[in-house]
Scaffold this active site. Structure first.
Site, PDB file in Angstrom:
ATOM      1  N   HIS A 362     -36.346  14.719   6.366  1.00  0.00           N
ATOM      2  CA  HIS A 362     -35.338  13.433   5.906  1.00  0.00           C
ATOM      3  C   HIS A 362     -34.419  12.928   6.490  1.00  0.00           C
ATOM      4  O   HIS A 362     -33.254  11.772   6.459  1.00  0.00           O
ATOM      5  CB  HIS A 362     -33.837  13.650   4.335  1.00  0.00           C
ATOM      6  CG  HIS A 362     -34.693  14.454   3.835  1.00  0.00           C
ATOM      7  ND1 HIS A 362     -34.765  13.902   2.190  1.00  0.00           N
ATOM      8  CD2 HIS A 362     -35.238  16.038   3.449  1.00  0.00           C
ATOM      9  CE1 HIS A 362     -35.379  14.013   1.285  1.00  0.00           C
ATOM     10  NE2 HIS A 362     -36.112  15.810   1.809  1.00  0.00           N
ATOM     11  N   LYS A 554     -21.503   5.233   0.701  1.00  0.00           N
ATOM     12  CA  LYS A 554     -22.482   5.854   0.684  1.00  0.00           C
ATOM     13  C   LYS A 554     -21.640   6.814   1.850  1.00  0.00           C
ATOM     14  O   LYS A 554     -20.187   6.478   1.759  1.00  0.00           O
ATOM     15  CB  LYS A 554     -23.939   5.084   1.751  1.00  0.00           C
ATOM     16  CG  LYS A 554     -23.393   3.875   2.637  1.00  0.00           C
ATOM     17  CD  LYS A 554     -24.314   3.950   2.814  1.00  0.00           C
ATOM     18  CE  LYS A 554     -25.156   2.241   2.430  1.00  0.00           C
ATOM     19  NZ  LYS A 554     -26.053   3.089   1.918  1.00  0.00           N
ATOM     20  N   ARG A 555     -22.239   7.886   2.060  1.00  0.00           N
ATOM     21  CA  ARG A 555     -21.429   8.864   3.511  1.00  0.00           C
ATOM     22  C   ARG A 555     -21.148   7.840   4.364  1.00  0.00           C
ATOM     23  O   ARG A 555     -21.855   6.195   4.810  1.00  0.00           O
ATOM     24  CB  ARG A 555     -22.189   9.588   4.083  1.00  0.00           C
ATOM     25  CG  ARG A 555     -22.347  11.111   2.729  1.00  0.00           C
ATOM     26  CD  ARG A 555     -21.162  11.684   2.551  1.00  0.00           C
ATOM     27  NE  ARG A 555     -20.604  12.277   3.439  1.00  0.00           N
ATOM     28  CZ  ARG A 555     -20.463  13.762   3.633  1.00  0.00           C
ATOM     29  NH1 ARG A 555     -20.729  14.445   2.347  1.00  0.00           N
ATOM     30  NH2 ARG A 555     -20.122  14.333   4.587  1.00  0.00           N
ATOM     31  N   LYS A 560     -24.987   3.876   9.423  1.00  0.00           N
ATOM     32  CA  LYS A 560     -24.723   3.186   8.330  1.00  0.00           C
ATOM     33  C   LYS A 560     -24.023   2.111   8.261  1.00  0.00           C
ATOM     34  O   LYS A 560     -24.128   0.923   7.913  1.00  0.00           O
ATOM     35  CB  LYS A 560     -24.357   4.366   7.233  1.00  0.00           C
ATOM     36  CG  LYS A 560     -25.602   5.187   7.182  1.00  0.00           C
ATOM     37  CD  LYS A 560     -24.583   6.236   5.899  1.00  0.00           C
ATOM     38  CE  LYS A 560     -25.278   7.513   5.004  1.00  0.00           C
ATOM     39  NZ  LYS A 560     -26.627   7.176   4.773  1.00  0.00           N
ATOM     40  N   THR A 662     -31.325   5.549  -0.833  1.00  0.00           N
ATOM     41  CA  THR A 662     -31.849   5.467  -3.016  1.00  0.00           C
ATOM     42  C   THR A 662     -31.118   4.827  -3.297  1.00  0.00           C
ATOM     43  O   THR A 662     -31.958   4.242  -4.052  1.00  0.00           O
ATOM     44  CB  THR A 662     -32.163   6.798  -2.791  1.00  0.00           C
ATOM     45  OG1 THR A 662     -31.090   7.792  -2.451  1.00  0.00           O
ATOM     46  CG2 THR A 662     -33.352   8.074  -2.085  1.00  0.00           C
ATOM     47  N   LYS A 666     -31.498   1.978  -6.637  1.00  0.00           N
ATOM     48  CA  LYS A 666     -30.147   2.050  -7.467  1.00  0.00           C
ATOM     49  C   LYS A 666     -29.895   0.807  -7.718  1.00  0.00           C
ATOM     50  O   LYS A 666     -29.786  -0.221  -9.194  1.00  0.00           O
ATOM     51  CB  LYS A 666     -29.496   3.298  -7.601  1.00  0.00           C
ATOM     52  CG  LYS A 666     -29.871   4.655  -7.773  1.00  0.00           C
ATOM     53  CD  LYS A 666     -28.873   5.287  -6.748  1.00  0.00           C
ATOM     54  CE  LYS A 666     -29.428   6.639  -6.885  1.00  0.00           C
ATOM     55  NZ  LYS A 666     -28.929   7.530  -6.142  1.00  0.00           N
TER      56      LYS A 666
END
Ligand code: 26V
Length: 821
Positions: A362, A554-555, A560, A662, A666
């Protein structure tokens, strides 16, 4: 009509009676004394009763058919709440709502009482939860195995703009969904030594004498598939001491010493590791990993031997999926159980192990690749270290036998890292011990082959394969967005509920209809109002629901690139201030996410978001045009409110670093347009949805790699971009931190001189893409046409599709027929 009407009515009457009975006889309250939590518990227990018969039936059917079983081993299951999930999958949501209403209680209020089961950090744990639901829906004989952490992921409070971590206590009021199974218990050993014994046939065998033993106790949670297709089991292990109290010590007055062993043993299932990147590097984490693995393997072997003759047929009956390397010690434990306990030959045990096991990777981030010091492994799991050495010796010998002598290659594929103190490489172990190694998006899988597993992939070219992630539409569309779901059913019929992955595409022509787009936009508007209400309640800030809701949740991680978004926020703020009369498109920037407690830079990014928010929201010049909010304590439940209210979804990681993502799926499913890089599953979303209906910008993974080779110094880039320079300058100069003007000097300088994540290099492209967003928003027919097409074209990202591929390519289990087949 009247018959089904009365059927529905009698279902409500029955459910009402069931809830009242639970309230009285299980909770011990009556309606006049019941608190919200009592009602929640009564309703949950009444709901649970509807799952039990199907649960029983499902397991009986699986046994009768002798179906091959799939075991999903994961240190994380990020489940969230279950009440509406279970009711909705059972088809009882309306009945329950009506029954509660007739009892004078609002379901929408009661559902909020349930604590999130937050037994995971982020994407990896949530994926495991989506997979469990899909496997039940597809009627696979699947079992999830994990740890029943007493404390899940920490609660995030924002104190003076900084993240503060608070203990999470989801079990305080009990957990109505689980069944304790005290009779399902296994002994887990740690430490001690290994004895060589005579095997009775002239050879030797090894016997491990652990110095310490802990008990694993099973707790089962039923997992209902869509419309009760199947009910599977998520089995979570709790650690208990062999002996709770050392009575002799207690009687001698040593009251603390008497329980020390208990505390040590039970600390294994006390708390989830709250980082999702840096190596835990701690003994307790390895103890957790081995605890899960050993209990689960003992349990599944016992089940296998109860149902089948011998272990030879294990690969025909059992598939074990490792969720990342966290449970990779399973390869070694299975070898130990087969060879030491079941007296199988090494060669045969190895063949069974490899053909039974498969592994999902992952992340490629080097800091997240697990390895354990040899010394620790030797102290905690001495027999396992021996087995690792044996596997490694065979592996290296096999290569030499194939005339491979390249020293660099042999070092690279070894299970033991020799350079930075000797360590066991869990990635290489999982690779060697599995017949399938999969990535989670096409790009990620390609990068696995080219980078981290380059050498092993050359030696075993058939093993690496791709399984692009998916999400369960039951939770992430039907439950979170009832308005849109209603609209979809009106347009496409009930079938869209049963096979959304097949039927959503029929929505495409509706994108051309003004009336449909208006209704679609109206659903969004209502969702935005619900979110605005929440923001007002939590933060006391009111936000304009006609503005673009631009969402980045998100984290918090440098890769990111929340910082890129914050720089855009500041640049936009400056642009509006410089020219307040231009017809700016109003925006609300919404941020949420947790930082690992030890990740200093990520925590500083949260502080910066809050500093920027306070400054901008307090500036009357931009009032009505720009607002910034950081919503604390991002979790599954908050995501369920945020995602259906988003107009714009920020998926802007440095290309090559986000394995899949992911939440990107969504958001798009719920019709948000994506602004994103060609990273992870964004690439495949772009193929499905079409480039015209997303805002793709920035360097590709290849360009990032090339740019990195030129160095990480960005002064030139910054000098060439007035906007970027001004934004960085303001942050560096203390415009957002007047109380501590130097707070962000180091942060800005690291972007200037060591910009690992290419924030500066992608800034101008990002700014441009954001202006395209504005332009599209100003043409509502175009915006909403794109939004509808996003929903219509996301069917492929159903986790039902993903699981179907795992079943076919990796587990080799046939999918049973489903209703409607
Ligand atoms: C690593 C560690 C290191 C030791 C401490 C505990 C811990 C916990 C988790 C991890 C690995 C996290 C990897 C992860 O979450 N990957 C995400 O997986 C998602 C599902 O495949 C994917 O969508 C995301 O892109 C990826 O970042």
């Amino acid at each position: 009509m009247s018959e089904s009407h009365s059927e529905a009515e009698s279902a409500v009457v029955q459910f009402k009676a069931a809830i009242l009975a639970k309230l009285r006889y299980a909770v011990g309250k009556d309606p006049s004394t019941a608190f919200d939590h009592d009602w929640f518990e009564a309703l949950a227990l009444a709901t649970r009763d509807h799952m039990i018969d199907r649960w029983e039936e499902s397991s009986a059917q699986i046994e009768r058919q002798g179906a091959k079983r799939v075991y999903y081993l994961s240190l994380e299951f990020l489940i969230g709440r279950l009440l509406v999930d279970n009711l909705s999958n059972l088809g009882l949501l309306d009945v329950a709502r009506q029954a509660m209403a007739e009892l004078g209680v609002e379901l929408e209020r009661i559902r909020e009482v349930e604590p999130d089961a937050a037994l995971g950090n982020g994407g990896l744990g949530r994926l495991a939860a989506c997979f469990m639901e899909s496997m039940a829906t597809l009627r696979l004989a699947a079992h999830g195995y994990g740890i029943r952490y007493e404390h899940g992921l920490f609660r995030q409070a924002i104190v003076d703009g900084w993240q503060a971590e608070q203990t999470e206590t989801w079990l305080d009021f009990g957990n109505p969904w689980e069944f304790e199974r005290p009779e399902v218990a296994y002994r887990i050993g740690f430490g001690g030594g290994v004895e060589t014994l005579d095997d009775g046939t002239g050879g030797t065998r090894q016997h491990w004498h652990p110095q310490e033993r802990v008990r694993a106790i099973a707790y089962d949670t039923p997992v209902v598939g869509w419309r009760g297709a199947s009910v599977n089991t998520l089995r979570l292990w709790r650690a208990r001491a062999e002996e709770n109290l050392q009575l002799d010590r207690f009687n001698a007055g040593d009251h603390f010493g008497a329980v020390a062993g208990e505390v040590r043993a039970e600390s294994i299932s006390r708390v989830l590791y709250p980082a999702d990147d840096t190596e835990a590097g701690q003994e307790l984490r390895l103890r957790q990993e081995y605890f899960l693995v050993s209990a689960s393997l003992q349990d599944l072997l016992e089940r296998h031997l109860r149902l089948h003759d011998g272990l030879q047929c294990l690969p025909q009956q059992v598939a074990i999926q490792l969720n990342d390397t966290h449970p990779a010690i399973a390869v070694v434990e299975l070898m130990r159980l087969l060879v030491d306990e079941h007296r199988m030959s090494w060669a045969q045990a190895w063949q069974l192990t490899v053909s039974t096991t498969s592994y999902t990777n992952h992340t490629l981030l080097p800091e997240a690749l697990e390895s354990w010091p040899v010394a620790l492994m030797e102290r905690l799991l001495p027999r396992h270290l021996q087995i690792i050495y044996l596997i490694n010796a065979e592996h290296i010998d096999a290569l030499r036998a194939k005339d491979i002598h390249d020293f660099r290659l042999l070092r690279a594929v070894s299970l033991i890292e020799e350079d930075h103190g000797r360590r066991v490489r869990m990635g290489n172990l999982a690779f060697l011990g599995a017949h399938s190694i999969n990535g989670v998006s096409a790009l990620h899988t390609r990068l696995m082959r080219d980078t981290v597993f380059r050498d092993l992939h050359r030696l075993y070219p058939d093993r690496v394969n791709n399984k692009t992630n998916g999400v369960t539409f039951r939770r992430w569309l039907f439950q979170v967005n009832p308005g849109l779901t209603h609209l979809l059913v009106d347009a496409l019929g009930e079938q869209v509920l049963h096979r959304p992955e097949d039927h959503l595409q029929a929505l495409e022509p509706f994108a051309e209809r003004q009336d449909f787009r208006d209704e679609y936009a109206l659903c969004r508007q209502r969702n935005k109002e619900l979110l605005a209400e929440r923001v007002r309640h939590v933060l006391g800030i009111s936000i304009d629901t006609t503005a673009i809701f631009d969402v980045h949740v998100k984290r918090i991680h440098e890769y990111k690139r929340q910082l890129l978004n914050l720089l855009h926020t500041v640049a936009l703020y400056q642009a509006i201030r410089n020219d307040p009369t231009t017809d700016w498109v109003p925006r609300v920037k919404i941020f949420a996410g947790k930082a690992a407690a030890s990740y200093r830079q990520a925590k500083l990014i949260i502080k910066l978001a809050n500093d920027i928010s306070r400054t901008i929201n307090g500036d009357p010049t931009v009032r009505g045009l720009l607002k910034v909010v950081f919503i604390p304590n991002y979790n599954v439940s908050l995501a369920e409110t945020i995602i259906p209210a988003a107009d714009l979804s920020e998926q802007i990681s440095t290309a090559g670093l986000e394995a899949s993502g992911t939440s990107n799926m969504k958001f798009a499913l719920n019709g948000a347009l994506t602004i994103g890089t060609l990273d992870g599953a964004n690439v495949e979303m772009c193929e499905q949805v079409g480039e015209d209906h997303m805002f793709i910008f920035g360097m590709t993974a290849q360009q990032v790699a090339a740019r990195r080779r030129l160095g990480l110094e960005m002064s030139d880039v910054v000098a060439d971009s007035e906007r970027l320079e001004a934004a960085l300058g303001a942050i560096r100069g203390g415009v957002f931190s007047p109380d501590d003007p130097a707070r962000y000097v180091g942060l800005v300088d690291s972007l200037l001189y060591e910009d690992h994540f290419m924030v500066c290099a992608d800034f101008d492209a990002y700014w441009k893409a954001q202006r395209q967003v504005d332009q599209r928003w100003q043409r509502p027919e175009q915006w909403w046409r794109s939004a509808v097409l996003n929903t219509a074209r996301m069917g492929w990202f159903s986790s039902d599709r993903t699981i179907t591929e795992y079943a076919r390519d990796i587990w080799q289990v046939p999918l049973p027929r489903r209703e409607g087949d």
